[in-house]
Every structure is written in structure tokens, then in C-alpha cells.
Enzyme design. Sequence first.
Site: not given
Ligand code: SAH
Length: 348
Positions: A95, A108, A115, A119, A122, A340
Site C-alpha cells: 500500500e 508515503c 515486515c 512491533c 503495528c 500510520c
Molecule cells: N519500519 C519503519 C517504517 C514504518 S513507518 C519504521 O518503523 O519507522 C510507520 C510509522 O508508524 C512508524 O513510526 C511506526 O512506529 C508508526 N506506527 C506503527 N503502528 C502505528 C499505529 N498503530 N499508530 C500510530 N503509529 C504507528
Amino acid sequence: METIVRRDIRKLKLEELKAFFVDQGEKPFRAHQVHEWLWQKSAKDFDQMSNLSLETRLMLKQHFVINHIQVDHMQQSADGTIKNAVKLHDGLIVESVLIPTEKRITACVSSQVGCSLDCKFCATARLKRMRNLNADEIYDQVVAIQQQAELFFNRPLTNVVFMGMGEPLLNYTNVLEAIEKITSQKGLNMASKRITVSTVGIAKMIQKMADDEVKFNLAVSLHAALNETRSSIMPINDTNPLEELGEALEYWYQKRRRKVTYEYVVWKGINDSPEQANALLKFCLRVPSKVNLIEYNPIDAGLFQQASDSAIAMYQHLLESNGIVTRIRKSRGKDIDAACGQLANKFI
Ligand code: SAH
């Protein structure tokens, strides 16, 4: 009969393309023409290459394919955000998101299918990592969003963030190559300072980026500045603890002299205490940095919950009174799961 395995033409560098044409008894300048069609005009088919003869096009078709992405599905949020489900040549889906604001239009983009980092907050983490994207598959996402920016908003694309699916620093070579194309005069000619790579913070890759003297911006998804808390929500922290991350960032700053952006979500009962905020402040004081306090986008029924406004205000006050620029980032595209951490190919 000899069968030729057709190669992905966009894996060839310009020099290799030149050598190919010479090999075929054609003039090397043809390579420039093809290169321009592939990277500046985003041709999806050899038949679009109207300044090549039919024979040359046929010859190219016999040797190569163009594995262009396809926007399979598009959704628009009430706030204007557009989410694209992008189909790759092998049928896998990633996406990408267009985020319009008054001053900017940001693309974006994803760097991996799924992945591997797990985390806990996420949605992408729930899809196992299937493969890295090639440089052209990353580049194509940016081109598709640039076209949407012109078509739907009549404005140019201004920024690119690697905040879609996947961990860009685990697909470093292809991400770098895509950025080279995005910034090249022979590509989208975009300034490096308009590009941000966001990472969970893999220390040795941050050091490598510093050594490679990359010119784009670095964002680190920090979310906690105490090891125990960070490890409980981001397993990468077990093998890549905050001390190592901090050292890598110091090295990055020494070499690149560019502020680091920390992305940070404040969750109820996880990191909403003054102790946690103080730890973040201490971490921020290691290298010049700014903080984006990101709104949490729920991905399930309640394990993680957005902290109260007063906890977020407590963070902001502490950081700002110590000279750290802190922005509160509201979510965009939440109603279409484009925000995000919500990218997970839910509807496909
Ligand atoms: N792997 C990279 C790129 C992903 S960016 C990274 O971790 O930075 C996506 C961003 O959204 C990251 O900052 C991640 O921590 C954040 N993110 C992930 N899940 C989220 C959620 N449920 N709500 C808000 N931010 C989230």
C-alpha cells in the site's frame, strides 16, 4: 530453439543498457532513449517508445519485460488522503498513501511486502515479511502518487516519506537506488531534503547511512526511551538497545549535521508517566533532534490505547521547555485505514 529468459529491464544500469545495444549491433544512444522512457516518462510498455523503430521495440520485447506496478484499488478518505493498493508483477500487494495538506503533498511509500520486525502496535507486523521491493517498485509508487497529485489536486508532489509497509533499512540498497532515481535529473528531480526515511533504528545501518553520506532526512520510530519498555513493544530493541541506537545517532549527526526526528506515540499505562517522558528528554539531548508525538491509530480491541491529552501535554511541555521542537501529529486517512501503522492490505 533457444529460449531467452526475459529480464526485468529496469534492473539494468544505463551503462549495461548501452552495452546491450552495442552487443545487438545498435547505437549506444538508444540506451539513453530507452532509459528516458523507463525512468522519466514511466513507460509501461515498449510500444510507447515511439522514437524507436518497430524492430528495436520487438527486439527489446524478446529480451526484456517492464515489471511496472499497477494501482489495483484506490480509496479516498474524507480528509482527502488517498490510499492505493499496489499490485506487483508477482501478484503481491503493498500500500502507498497520498497525504495532502495545505502546503504539501506527501507520498508515503512501502519498501517491503509485509515486515519482519513485529512491533506490537503495528498492523503491518501481522503480515510476515514476504520480500523486499525492487528499486523500480518503490520508484513507481512515487510516480503513481505524483500523477494523482496532479490529477486530483492540481498540485505537484512535494515530499516523500518511507513510512509505508516494511523497514527501509532492511532493504537498504534498493531504497537507496530508488531515492537516487527520485532525486535524479533523469528521474523526478526532487530535492533530497524533501525525502525522509523512517526506521525502527537499526544502529549499524544508521552508521552505514552516515558513512555513505546520504542527503535525505532520518526519522526514528522511538516510542520509548527506556530499554525495558521499548523491548516490550518493539522486539528489535532486544538486539539493538537504546545505547547502541544513541551511539549510531551521535555518529550520524557528527557526519551529516542533520537533526534527527523521533516518532513517538504515547500510550495509556505504557509510556505516559513523567519517568518515561524524562527518559525521552534525556535521549533527545544526545543529538540535535525534534519530536513528532503521533496520534495512535488503533489496530485491535484495546491492548494499546492513546494516552490522555494531559499526558501528551506533559510530554510536550517537558520537551519544549528544554528546547526540543515538538509537534503533535494528528492522523490522516484513519477512516480508510491509511494512517500510520494501519497498512495491512485489509480489504484485499
Ligand atoms: N519500519 C519503519 C517504517 C514504518 S513507518 C519504521 O518503523 O519507522 C510507520 C510509522 O508508524 C512508524 O513510526 C511506526 O512506529 C508508526 N506506527 C506503527 N503502528 C502505528 C499505529 N498503530 N499508530 C500510530 N503509529 C504507528
